[in-house]
Design a protein around this motif. Structure first.
Motif, PDB file in Angstrom:
ATOM      1  N   LYS A  83       0.823  -1.212   0.000  1.00 12.71           N
ATOM      2  CA  LYS A  83       0.000   0.000   0.000  1.00 12.71           C
ATOM      3  C   LYS A  83       0.857   1.262   0.000  1.00 12.71           C
ATOM      4  O   LYS A  83       0.569   2.218  -0.730  1.00 12.71           O
ATOM      5  CB  LYS A  83      -0.919  -0.021   1.228  1.00 12.71           C
ATOM      6  CG  LYS A  83      -1.664   1.285   1.484  1.00 12.71           C
ATOM      7  CD  LYS A  83      -2.627   1.629   0.373  1.00 12.71           C
ATOM      8  CE  LYS A  83      -3.389   2.920   0.694  1.00 12.71           C
ATOM      9  NZ  LYS A  83      -4.299   3.292  -0.401  1.00 12.71           N
TER      10      LYS A  83
ATOM     11  N   ASN B 274       3.966   4.255  -3.726  1.00 10.93           N
ATOM     12  CA  ASN B 274       3.802   5.711  -3.719  1.00 10.93           C
ATOM     13  C   ASN B 274       5.009   6.406  -3.115  1.00 10.93           C
ATOM     14  O   ASN B 274       5.464   7.446  -3.605  1.00 10.93           O
ATOM     15  CB  ASN B 274       2.546   6.095  -2.940  1.00 10.93           C
ATOM     16  CG  ASN B 274       1.277   5.993  -3.776  1.00 10.93           C
ATOM     17  OD1 ASN B 274       1.312   5.518  -4.909  1.00 10.93           O
ATOM     18  ND2 ASN B 274       0.166   6.435  -3.221  1.00 10.93           N
TER      19      ASN B 274
ATOM     20  N   TYR C 216      -2.405   7.747  -7.995  1.00 10.71           N
ATOM     21  CA  TYR C 216      -3.328   6.708  -7.549  1.00 10.71           C
ATOM     22  C   TYR C 216      -3.675   5.746  -8.688  1.00 10.71           C
ATOM     23  O   TYR C 216      -3.689   4.525  -8.506  1.00 10.71           O
ATOM     24  CB  TYR C 216      -4.601   7.357  -7.012  1.00 10.71           C
ATOM     25  CG  TYR C 216      -5.711   6.373  -6.711  1.00 10.71           C
ATOM     26  CD1 TYR C 216      -5.666   5.566  -5.583  1.00 10.71           C
ATOM     27  CD2 TYR C 216      -6.804   6.244  -7.578  1.00 10.71           C
ATOM     28  CE1 TYR C 216      -6.677   4.657  -5.316  1.00 10.71           C
ATOM     29  CE2 TYR C 216      -7.821   5.337  -7.310  1.00 10.71           C
ATOM     30  CZ  TYR C 216      -7.757   4.555  -6.178  1.00 10.71           C
ATOM     31  OH  TYR C 216      -8.757   3.649  -5.915  1.00 10.71           O
TER      32      TYR C 216
ATOM     33  N   GLU D 163      -0.474   3.471  -7.347  1.00  7.44           N
ATOM     34  CA  GLU D 163      -1.018   2.892  -6.119  1.00  7.44           C
ATOM     35  C   GLU D 163      -2.011   1.765  -6.376  1.00  7.44           C
ATOM     36  O   GLU D 163      -1.842   0.647  -5.882  1.00  7.44           O
ATOM     37  CB  GLU D 163      -1.683   3.996  -5.292  1.00  7.44           C
ATOM     38  CG  GLU D 163      -2.302   3.508  -4.002  1.00  7.44           C
ATOM     39  CD  GLU D 163      -3.000   4.629  -3.246  1.00  7.44           C
ATOM     40  OE1 GLU D 163      -3.888   4.321  -2.421  1.00  7.44           O
ATOM     41  OE2 GLU D 163      -2.659   5.813  -3.483  1.00  7.44           O
TER      42      GLU D 163
END
Length: 455
Positions: free
Chosen positions: A132, A136, A402, A406
């Protein structure tokens, strides 16, 4: 006293009774209908609800993530908003940043507990958490170093290696050593989150042993400990001051605001609040009074001196109540200002927004990395244009991070290769098959929306 209730059911012949919450299962043989006595332990039912019995999504909490992330953005734009950087800057705005961070730490404990699966393993849990945050983080770190080189910012060991390894919170004089020079400052919270994730498998077991009637006293005790942290920090030297606020001592700020062990109290408070809601001990406080209480606590916090203004203090308790109230509203499928489609999407990109916005402030239209002195240059209209551009660019980059980094990373690497989540296997006799330790348990669907947490 445990509340034991006995009821009698009349069941047609040949039917199967399945009562997972009371651990009762019986097959009625052919013939005449049977009368079955079922004994229900109400306390056991409330104490151990199955993850699958909880709602699959908590959209209000997802939407509130954006509010918290945007509060951090606003706090970092305070110098442009008011035309000054330190003296005379309204502390109400700069306090929003610490409040947003506290919200994420409490939310982290709450969501991880909400989606916890008793069949999960520590290794699989840690894998999901690293998948997770690391993609990023590594992407934004690479961009940070490239921007530093392009802008002529000195690249040193202190402002590259600790941020890369996420160990900034462990270095007491990180600021004094020049560690903040040109870096992506918000990434320090990821170092705290890593410690939380490491401890969570043990914390959830320990806190899971607390009986429901004792959860509130434990939550109050942790809330008091959070309030006590800045008082304990007063034992540390008052000099030198931080580079970003001369009224705050460097070592006191490190102990009360950055040190993962002290910030873990907020994480534990989130775990306790999740257990309170799951166990049916929630006081049914509505979102409106919880939100008003949070605003009042933020206003009070913004007027506190020195390191007390940084620490969550009573605001952490208000945030915990607000998070629990929002989750309870989602359980009831009630609509809230944060549960709409737009707010949920903004909440989904909030982690990326949290990581990219400071780079835009430093190296974008504002050019904060080259700012000097105590004022933000330019007329009010110019600053307003810079602020709007910064927010717009940050949202675009967050959506890109995102969408391109991600989400694909989470979908591809959160589970071991070749394994897929699916329904719990059932044996021929109708009982669920026990999972092996190396099997991936089915996560609660809420993990898809929240992916359990974010800093």
């Amino acid at each position: 006293m445990r509340c034991i209730e006995k009821i009698r059911l009349t069941v047609p012949a040949g039917h199967l009774i399945v009562a997972q919450t009371v651990c009762a299962r019986a097959r009625i043989p052919p013939g005449k209908p049977w009368c079955v006595d079922v004994v229900i332990d109400r306390e056991a039912v409330m104490q151990t609800p199955e993850p699958s019995a909880r709602p699959s999504r908590l959209p209000s909490l997802t939407g509130m993530r954006f509010i918290a992330a945007f509060a951090v953005v606003v706090s970092h734009l305070a110098g442009q908003i008011f035309g000054s950087i330190h003296p005379g800057l309204p502390y109400l705005i700069t306090t929003l940043g610490p409040v947003g961070v506290a919200f994420f730490f409490v939310l982290s404990g709450f969501i991880l507990t909400w989606v916890a699966d008793p069949n999960d393993t520590a290794g699989l849990f840690w894998r999901r958490r690293l998948v997770k945050i690391l993609p990023n983080h590594l992407t934004t770190f690479t961009a940070t170093v490239a921007l530093m080189a392009a802008a002529g910012v000195p690249i040193m060991v202190i402002n590259t290696i600790p941020p890369l390894l996420l160990i900034e919170p462990w270095i007491p004089d990180f600021d004094a050593l020049g560690g903040l020079t040109g870096i992506n400052v918000p990434s320090w919270t990821l170092g705290c989150e890593l410690v939380f994730y490491l401890a969570f498998p043990w914390l959830i077991r320990l806190i899971g042993r607390i009986r429901p009637p004792r959860l509130w006293p434990w939550a109050v005790g942790v809330a008091i400990a959070i309030i006590a942290v800045p008082f304990a920090a007063q034992a540390l030297p008052a000099r030198p001051a931080t580079s970003w606020d001369p009224a705050i001592a460097e070592l006191q700020s490190w102990f009360a605001y950055s040190l993962p062990f002290t910030r873990m109290l907020e994480f534990v408070l989130g775990i306790l609040m999740a257990r309170i809601v799951i166990s049916g001990k929630w006081i049914r406080l509505g979102m409106t009074p919880a939100f008003l209480l949070t605003i009042a606590c933020v206003v009070v916090q913004s007027h506190l001196p020195g390191v007390f203004r940084l620490c969550a203090g009573p605001t952490a308790s208000a945030l915990a109540l607000l998070i629990a109230a929002a989750a309870s509203a989602d359980v009831r499928t009630a609509r809230t200002p944060f549960s709409g489609r737009t707010m949920v999407w903004l909440g989904e990109i909030s982690f990326a927004l949290y990581l990219v916005h400071y780079l835009v402030i430093q190296y974008g239209p504002i050019d904060g990395v080259h700012a000097t002195g105590g004022t933000a240059g330019g007329a009010a209209s110019t600053r307003l244009v810079h602020i709007l551009l910064t927010v717009a660019i940050s949202l675009v980059l967050a959506a890109a991070l995102y969408t391109l980094v991600e989400r694909p990373a989470v979908r591809r690497f959160s589970r071991p290769r070749g394994r897929r989540a699916g329904p719990t296997p059932v044996r021929e006799d109708g009982r669920p098959r026990t999972r092996r330790r190396d099997e991936l348990s089915l996560p609660h669907p809420g993990a898809v929306t929240h992916d359990e947490t974010q800093p």
